[in-house]
Design a protein around this motif. Structure first.
Motif, short mmCIF file in Angstrom:
data_model
loop_
_atom_site.label_atom_id
_atom_site.label_comp_id
_atom_site.label_asym_id
_atom_site.label_seq_id
_atom_site.Cartn_x
_atom_site.Cartn_y
_atom_site.Cartn_z
N GLN A 216 30.06 85.94 -22.92
CA GLN A 216 31.36 85.72 -23.55
C GLN A 216 31.47 86.48 -24.87
O GLN A 216 32.53 87.02 -25.21
N ARG A 220 34.17 89.42 -25.92
CA ARG A 220 34.92 89.49 -27.18
C ARG A 220 34.77 90.85 -27.83
O ARG A 220 35.72 91.39 -28.41
N MET A 251 36.38 83.60 -18.42
CA MET A 251 35.05 83.16 -18.00
C MET A 251 34.81 81.75 -18.51
O MET A 251 35.10 81.44 -19.67
N GLY A 252 34.31 80.91 -17.66
CA GLY A 252 33.99 79.54 -18.04
C GLY A 252 33.37 78.83 -16.86
O GLY A 252 33.17 79.41 -15.79
#
Length: 263
Positions: A216, A220, A251-252
């Motif tokens: 993640q 960024r 995304m998670g």
């Protein structure tokens, strides 16, 4: 804007987003001068110009590219470093009033036009991209003006009346519209995945939270690079040489209930 045909940074009939970009560039250049102990008089002496000429240059923010490169070289700063500074000192995004978001949610064309203007397209480019006539576009621009977002000026110019960049409430009035726009765009990328101008990938894997966080953070950084390279391109390419691109990623934790839910 920077006109590469003439090699100038000049005032022109472009959106105020370009004006703000030029404003921030010269503001940071003045900061760099001060940090390195340069006064206008000292800079003028090293450039064999009058102090009045230097003051006028910074006041009008109107100079040839060769002058900008010369100033940077004198103070030991590259153009690349100057643009990186510009990216680092970008304003923190601010929310619009909820009433304004609600008004934008009522008209997806109005919302899209605002997105294009915020993305530093001029009015003529917005008209071309939206494929609408000038009279209809003007009505949308007047609607944005009534919402207090922009102020129309003469000669197809405008200025923003709100701080940039803008941050959207993902759970607010625009939520459904934002979701719909991004769903359709992802579907468009999937449909055009074989076209080299498009990119789409998807994956589901078991991993630790620390590994997920690392990825993640990388995403960024990609967003930061997206903003940085677009800023460079808008400074060094003509408007007709640029194409409007959109970046979407998510995304998670994988939730089967979310995936199987009806739209």
């Amino acid at each position: 804007m920077i006109d590469l045909a003439r090699g100038d940074i000049k005032q022109s009939s472009v959106s105020s987003a370009d004006d703000q970009q030029r404003e921030s560039l010269f503001t940071l250049l003045k900061r760099a001068l001060k940090a390195r102990g340069y006064t206008y008089a000292r800079l003028a002496a090293e450039m064999n110009l009058s102090e009045l000429s230097i003051k006028r240059l910074f006041k009008e923010k109107d100079c040839k590219m060769s002058r900008l490169f010369e100033i940077c070289a004198i103070i030991g700063l590259s153009i690349d470093e100057l643009i990186q500074m510009q990216q680092r000192f970008r304003q923190i995004p601010e929310f619009l009033p909820e009433s304004v978001e609600a008004a934008l949610a009522e008209d997806k064309h109005l919302f899209l036009i605002l997105i294009l203007l915020v993305s530093q397209l001029d009015i003529a480019s917005v008209q071309t991209l939206m494929a609408i006539d000038k009279a209809r576009l003007y009505l949308h621009l007047r609607a944005l003006e009534k919402l207090g977002l922009i102020e129309l000026e003469t000669g197809d110019r405008f200025r923003f009346c709100v701080p940039l960049p803008i941050r959207w409430r993902m759970g607010g009035a625009l939520s459904d519209l934002i979701k719909g726009v991004n769903r359709r765009y992802i579907a468009h990328c999937i449909d055009n995945e074989k076209d080299p101008e498009y990119a789409f990938t998807t994956a589901s894997r078991l991993m630790s939270k620390s590994s997920a966080l690392q990825i993640q953070n990388n995403l960024r950084r990609i967003r930061e690079e997206f903003d940085y390279l677009s800023s460079q391109d808008q400074l060094f390419f003509k408007a007709e040489e640029l194409q409007f691109y959109k970046l979407v990623f998510g995304m998670g934790p994988f939730s089967v209930d979310v995936i199987l839910a009806d739209d």
